[in-house]
Enzyme design. Sequence first.
Site, short mmCIF file in Angstrom:
data_model
loop_
_atom_site.label_atom_id
_atom_site.label_comp_id
_atom_site.label_asym_id
_atom_site.label_seq_id
_atom_site.Cartn_x
_atom_site.Cartn_y
_atom_site.Cartn_z
N HIS A 1 45.10 -8.05 -84.85
CA HIS A 1 45.13 -7.47 -83.39
C HIS A 1 43.69 -7.25 -83.40
O HIS A 1 42.90 -6.51 -84.16
CB HIS A 1 45.67 -6.14 -83.72
CG HIS A 1 45.86 -5.22 -82.64
ND1 HIS A 1 46.52 -5.42 -81.32
CD2 HIS A 1 45.28 -4.29 -81.84
CE1 HIS A 1 46.26 -4.71 -80.42
NE2 HIS A 1 45.56 -3.71 -81.02
N SER B 1 45.53 -4.52 -87.54
CA SER B 1 44.44 -4.32 -86.46
C SER B 1 43.10 -4.34 -87.23
O SER B 1 42.82 -3.73 -88.33
CB SER B 1 44.38 -2.73 -86.14
OG SER B 1 43.22 -2.50 -85.31
N MET C 1 50.80 2.36 -76.27
CA MET C 1 49.96 3.11 -77.38
C MET C 1 50.32 4.51 -77.85
O MET C 1 50.98 5.00 -77.00
CB MET C 1 48.61 3.46 -76.68
CG MET C 1 47.82 2.15 -76.12
SD MET C 1 47.04 1.34 -77.54
CE MET C 1 46.08 2.50 -78.59
N ASP D 1 51.12 0.43 -80.97
CA ASP D 1 49.76 0.27 -81.46
C ASP D 1 49.05 1.66 -81.86
O ASP D 1 49.02 2.81 -80.89
CB ASP D 1 48.97 -0.42 -80.79
CG ASP D 1 47.17 -0.34 -81.29
OD1 ASP D 1 46.96 0.17 -82.42
OD2 ASP D 1 46.37 -0.90 -80.30
N ASP E 1 40.48 -5.48 -81.34
CA ASP E 1 40.24 -4.42 -80.45
C ASP E 1 38.85 -4.53 -79.73
O ASP E 1 37.93 -4.45 -80.55
CB ASP E 1 40.42 -2.92 -81.22
CG ASP E 1 41.82 -2.57 -81.33
OD1 ASP E 1 42.52 -2.54 -80.42
OD2 ASP E 1 42.05 -2.27 -82.71
N MET F 1 40.43 -2.89 -74.38
CA MET F 1 40.06 -1.90 -73.94
C MET F 1 38.82 -1.50 -73.07
O MET F 1 37.65 -1.27 -73.45
CB MET F 1 39.92 -0.69 -75.19
CG MET F 1 41.40 -0.38 -75.69
SD MET F 1 41.37 0.43 -77.10
CE MET F 1 41.34 -0.75 -78.41
N HIS G 1 43.30 -6.79 -77.70
CA HIS G 1 43.57 -5.76 -76.91
C HIS G 1 42.29 -5.33 -76.22
O HIS G 1 41.29 -4.81 -76.71
CB HIS G 1 44.00 -4.54 -78.00
CG HIS G 1 44.20 -3.42 -77.33
ND1 HIS G 1 44.53 -2.06 -78.08
CD2 HIS G 1 44.44 -2.87 -76.13
CE1 HIS G 1 44.91 -1.24 -77.26
NE2 HIS G 1 44.80 -1.76 -75.92
N MET H 1 36.40 -3.35 -77.24
CA MET H 1 35.95 -1.89 -76.55
C MET H 1 34.58 -2.13 -75.88
O MET H 1 33.80 -2.64 -76.48
CB MET H 1 35.99 -0.88 -77.51
CG MET H 1 37.25 -0.55 -78.23
SD MET H 1 37.18 0.74 -79.45
CE MET H 1 38.79 0.60 -80.50
#
Length: 249
Positions: free
Chosen positions: A56, A31, A162, A196, A58, A92, A90, A60
């Site tokens: 990975h 991550s 998650m 994750d 993220d 979010m 990912h 957001m």
Amino acid sequence: MRQQASDYNAAIHCPILPLTSKMPRAIISPSVLASDFGQLTAECKRMVKGGAEWLHMDVMDGHFVPNITMGAPILSCVHKGVPGIFMDCHMMVSNPEQWVNDIADAGGALYCFHLEATDDPLPLIDAIHAKGMKAGVAISPDTPSTAITDTIAHAADMLLVMTVYPGRGGQKFLERCVPKVAELRLRFPDKDIEVDGGVGPKTIDVCADAGSNVIVAGTAIFNAPNPEEVISGLKASVNRALAARAGLP
């Protein structure tokens, strides 16, 4: 929870599965949220050199989760700076349909959206595929695995469970989420299933034994003195669990 625990126990003691070309394989996806953003490209290269196949990322939006991290412009820079990188994105975000084109254009290889963020997952999966990306479906800790219907799972390329609440790194691993992995593995023996959140050397075995083959780990890898050893150890744990499920010595 009792039903999920029962599903978990059934999955751990499930009949040996035949080894086929469709069997999932071990994939470690560090991550990047745990990296030094001031040296983002170098950090990504360090992970790839250490044996990571995926990274990975993220994304957001400050709405679906309270934090804001990276977006398409940063992903594009990483993609240019790290040739051949597989960016496991990912998302979010509250409106995952909005960002498919931008993430694809930035070099995203897998676009994983939260089931909680859309009312119409199947057209979204189709749109992701149309842009040449793999499609992932994520569920947060309070969402049951049964929310991922057979139709959704068969359309998607990966399912993400998650094991922390989405929005920030470094949280404590929620073992109560593990039975969801087992329930999904029972239903979808050939599907990539990712975990994750709070995953590392101390928690990998319970995830791997439940059926997860794609492992996201942040601080456990990036903060380790020898990240390549952590990556190798995580992968070995998944391979051991996969071999056990396939009846191999």
